[in-house]
Write a protein that holds these residues in place. Sequence first.
Motif, PDB file in Angstrom:
ATOM      1  N   PRO A 132       0.808  -1.220   0.000  1.00 48.41           N
ATOM      2  CA  PRO A 132       0.000   0.000   0.000  1.00 48.41           C
ATOM      3  C   PRO A 132       0.849   1.282   0.000  1.00 48.41           C
ATOM      4  O   PRO A 132       0.514   2.249  -0.692  1.00 48.41           O
ATOM      5  N   ALA A 133       1.946   1.274   0.741  1.00 50.93           N
ATOM      6  CA  ALA A 133       2.816   2.455   0.762  1.00 50.93           C
ATOM      7  C   ALA A 133       3.507   2.640  -0.585  1.00 50.93           C
ATOM      8  O   ALA A 133       3.608   3.764  -1.091  1.00 50.93           O
ATOM      9  N   VAL A 134       3.982   1.543  -1.167  1.00 58.96           N
ATOM     10  CA  VAL A 134       4.655   1.616  -2.467  1.00 58.96           C
ATOM     11  C   VAL A 134       3.687   2.108  -3.539  1.00 58.96           C
ATOM     12  O   VAL A 134       4.025   2.953  -4.376  1.00 58.96           O
ATOM     13  N   GLN A 135       2.476   1.610  -3.513  1.00 61.03           N
ATOM     14  CA  GLN A 135       1.478   2.027  -4.504  1.00 61.03           C
ATOM     15  C   GLN A 135       1.086   3.490  -4.337  1.00 61.03           C
ATOM     16  O   GLN A 135       0.835   4.192  -5.314  1.00 61.03           O
ATOM     17  N   ASP A 136       1.028   3.936  -3.092  1.00 59.44           N
ATOM     18  CA  ASP A 136       0.667   5.332  -2.853  1.00 59.44           C
ATOM     19  C   ASP A 136       1.705   6.265  -3.473  1.00 59.44           C
ATOM     20  O   ASP A 136       1.352   7.272  -4.103  1.00 59.44           O
ATOM     21  N   LEU A 137       2.976   5.930  -3.322  1.00 64.15           N
ATOM     22  CA  LEU A 137       4.021   6.768  -3.917  1.00 64.15           C
ATOM     23  C   LEU A 137       3.967   6.700  -5.442  1.00 64.15           C
ATOM     24  O   LEU A 137       4.155   7.723  -6.119  1.00 64.15           O
ATOM     25  N   ALA A 138       3.684   5.526  -5.973  1.00 61.66           N
ATOM     26  CA  ALA A 138       3.545   5.412  -7.427  1.00 61.66           C
ATOM     27  C   ALA A 138       2.379   6.244  -7.930  1.00 61.66           C
ATOM     28  O   ALA A 138       2.443   6.856  -9.010  1.00 61.66           O
ATOM     29  N   LEU A 139       1.312   6.292  -7.169  1.00 60.58           N
ATOM     30  CA  LEU A 139       0.161   7.110  -7.532  1.00 60.58           C
ATOM     31  C   LEU A 139       0.557   8.577  -7.630  1.00 60.58           C
ATOM     32  O   LEU A 139       0.196   9.276  -8.585  1.00 60.58           O
ATOM     33  N   VAL A 140       1.326   9.039  -6.660  1.00 62.87           N
ATOM     34  CA  VAL A 140       1.775  10.435  -6.662  1.00 62.87           C
ATOM     35  C   VAL A 140       2.707  10.713  -7.837  1.00 62.87           C
ATOM     36  O   VAL A 140       2.564  11.720  -8.537  1.00 62.87           O
ATOM     37  N   ASP A 141       3.653   9.809  -8.077  1.00 62.99           N
ATOM     38  CA  ASP A 141       4.686  10.051  -9.081  1.00 62.99           C
ATOM     39  C   ASP A 141       4.210   9.854 -10.517  1.00 62.99           C
ATOM     40  O   ASP A 141       4.764  10.451 -11.447  1.00 62.99           O
ATOM     41  N   VAL A 142       3.211   9.004 -10.707  1.00 66.48           N
ATOM     42  CA  VAL A 142       2.777   8.684 -12.069  1.00 66.48           C
ATOM     43  C   VAL A 142       1.414   9.283 -12.382  1.00 66.48           C
ATOM     44  O   VAL A 142       1.267  10.083 -13.311  1.00 66.48           O
ATOM     45  N   PHE A 143       0.427   8.918 -11.598  1.00 64.75           N
ATOM     46  CA  PHE A 143      -0.940   9.284 -11.943  1.00 64.75           C
ATOM     47  C   PHE A 143      -1.344  10.678 -11.452  1.00 64.75           C
ATOM     48  O   PHE A 143      -2.294  11.261 -11.954  1.00 64.75           O
ATOM     49  N   GLU A 144      -0.620  11.208 -10.479  1.00 65.63           N
ATOM     50  CA  GLU A 144      -0.922  12.553  -9.983  1.00 65.63           C
ATOM     51  C   GLU A 144       0.237  13.504 -10.212  1.00 65.63           C
ATOM     52  O   GLU A 144       0.334  14.546  -9.561  1.00 65.63           O
ATOM     53  N   ALA A 145       1.108  13.153 -11.143  1.00 66.61           N
ATOM     54  CA  ALA A 145       2.320  13.947 -11.370  1.00 66.61           C
ATOM     55  C   ALA A 145       2.025  15.391 -11.742  1.00 66.61           C
ATOM     56  O   ALA A 145       2.827  16.288 -11.457  1.00 66.61           O
ATOM     57  N   ASP A 146       0.876  15.638 -12.369  1.00 66.47           N
ATOM     58  CA  ASP A 146       0.545  16.987 -12.812  1.00 66.47           C
ATOM     59  C   ASP A 146      -0.435  17.694 -11.877  1.00 66.47           C
ATOM     60  O   ASP A 146      -0.927  18.784 -12.195  1.00 66.47           O
ATOM     61  N   LYS A 147      -0.707  17.096 -10.740  1.00 69.58           N
ATOM     62  CA  LYS A 147      -1.673  17.682  -9.819  1.00 69.58           C
ATOM     63  C   LYS A 147      -1.010  18.742  -8.935  1.00 69.58           C
ATOM     64  O   LYS A 147       0.165  18.625  -8.569  1.00 69.58           O
ATOM     65  N   PRO A 148      -1.738  19.786  -8.575  1.00 72.77           N
ATOM     66  CA  PRO A 148      -1.146  20.867  -7.778  1.00 72.77           C
ATOM     67  C   PRO A 148      -0.736  20.438  -6.372  1.00 72.77           C
ATOM     68  O   PRO A 148       0.103  21.080  -5.753  1.00 72.77           O
ATOM     69  N   TRP A 149      -1.303  19.341  -5.882  1.00 70.31           N
ATOM     70  CA  TRP A 149      -0.982  18.907  -4.523  1.00 70.31           C
ATOM     71  C   TRP A 149       0.199  17.931  -4.470  1.00 70.31           C
ATOM     72  O   TRP A 149       0.600  17.495  -3.399  1.00 70.31           O
ATOM     73  N   LYS A 150       0.769  17.597  -5.621  1.00 68.71           N
ATOM     74  CA  LYS A 150       1.824  16.579  -5.632  1.00 68.71           C
ATOM     75  C   LYS A 150       2.986  16.943  -4.710  1.00 68.71           C
ATOM     76  O   LYS A 150       3.437  16.114  -3.916  1.00 68.71           O
ATOM     77  N   GLU A 151       3.515  18.170  -4.838  1.00 69.13           N
ATOM     78  CA  GLU A 151       4.714  18.540  -4.096  1.00 69.13           C
ATOM     79  C   GLU A 151       4.491  18.507  -2.597  1.00 69.13           C
ATOM     80  O   GLU A 151       5.392  18.174  -1.819  1.00 69.13           O
ATOM     81  N   ALA A 152       3.287  18.840  -2.161  1.00 71.48           N
ATOM     82  CA  ALA A 152       2.993  18.804  -0.734  1.00 71.48           C
ATOM     83  C   ALA A 152       2.796  17.383  -0.236  1.00 71.48           C
ATOM     84  O   ALA A 152       3.157  17.043   0.900  1.00 71.48           O
ATOM     85  N   ARG A 153       2.237  16.550  -1.081  1.00 70.20           N
ATOM     86  CA  ARG A 153       1.908  15.192  -0.666  1.00 70.20           C
ATOM     87  C   ARG A 153       3.084  14.235  -0.746  1.00 70.20           C
ATOM     88  O   ARG A 153       3.209  13.315   0.066  1.00 70.20           O
ATOM     89  N   ARG A 154       3.966  14.428  -1.705  1.00 69.55           N
ATOM     90  CA  ARG A 154       5.002  13.438  -1.978  1.00 69.55           C
ATOM     91  C   ARG A 154       5.898  13.134  -0.774  1.00 69.55           C
ATOM     92  O   ARG A 154       6.209  11.965  -0.521  1.00 69.55           O
ATOM     93  N   PRO A 155       6.369  14.124  -0.007  1.00 69.25           N
ATOM     94  CA  PRO A 155       7.223  13.786   1.139  1.00 69.25           C
ATOM     95  C   PRO A 155       6.558  12.830   2.128  1.00 69.25           C
ATOM     96  O   PRO A 155       7.229  11.968   2.711  1.00 69.25           O
ATOM     97  N   LEU A 156       5.258  12.958   2.312  1.00 70.09           N
ATOM     98  CA  LEU A 156       4.553  12.046   3.211  1.00 70.09           C
ATOM     99  C   LEU A 156       4.541  10.633   2.633  1.00 70.09           C
ATOM    100  O   LEU A 156       4.730   9.652   3.366  1.00 70.09           O
ATOM    101  N   SER A 157       4.319  10.535   1.333  1.00 67.69           N
ATOM    102  CA  SER A 157       4.311   9.230   0.682  1.00 67.69           C
ATOM    103  C   SER A 157       5.689   8.583   0.736  1.00 67.69           C
ATOM    104  O   SER A 157       5.820   7.378   0.979  1.00 67.69           O
ATOM    105  N   VAL A 158       6.719   9.385   0.507  1.00 70.18           N
ATOM    106  CA  VAL A 158       8.085   8.871   0.571  1.00 70.18           C
ATOM    107  C   VAL A 158       8.394   8.345   1.965  1.00 70.18           C
ATOM    108  O   VAL A 158       8.979   7.268   2.128  1.00 70.18           O
ATOM    109  N   GLN A 159       7.977   9.072   2.978  1.00 67.99           N
ATOM    110  CA  GLN A 159       8.269   8.656   4.348  1.00 67.99           C
ATOM    111  C   GLN A 159       7.556   7.357   4.702  1.00 67.99           C
ATOM    112  O   GLN A 159       8.105   6.513   5.412  1.00 67.99           O
TER     113      GLN A 159
END
Length: 221
Positions: free
Chosen positions: A113-140
């Motif tokens: 689930p954690a790995v998929q969440d980060l993939a979601l941010v990096d691939v499917f939400e890459a162009d979303k305005p919230w990506k930069e704020a969300r990604r550090p949480l997903s990485v952690q």
Amino acid sequence: MSDPIPVITAFRWVPDFAKGQVRDLRVRWALEEVGQPYHVRLVDGASVKAAEHRCLQPFGQVPTYEQDGFTLFESGAILMHIARTRKGLLPADPAAAAAAEQWVFAAMTSVEPAVQDLALVDVFEADKPWKEARRPLSVQRVRDRLEDLSRRLGDKPYLEGEFTAGDLMMACVLRGTARSGLLADYPNLDAYLARCQARPAFQRALAAHLADFDETPPIAA
């Protein structure tokens, strides 16, 4: 008399980023490890959602598994069926087999689930305005799971000392971190994944998985 050859389903086309990640690879690898020949029925985005396929997979996904009237869906369930009915993926001792099985579930419920969440941010939400704020949480979240797994693996070659179905599933999940590069920060996990992927059965499964893809995207209806 030998058992009828099982048939699995797989996509005939996926985007480049998904090649090597679709879950039929898990089933192919398991079948290769136990020396079981298999057939593949390729499906596309339309047929996978059709009623005929949904009779096998109610959510319109792949893979499915069919053998002599017996059917299964979900890669984890298919893996466990193969491991329990063929030699090569579980120890003979019941306690050791249970220990191996726990890693199948850990891979799918604690790590993936954690790995998929980060993939979601990096691939499917890459162009979303919230990506930069969300990604550090997903990485952690991924790092937290990798820390725990790295600690438990230690210097062992495999999670329970010898390669099992648990390692097969965990390796498939860890492959999902490739885009992020996070695994390089955990040398024992990086080496563990390389060790799993070096297995001849994995190499055969990956080659077959990639060979089945059409190069031309389907034409939209």
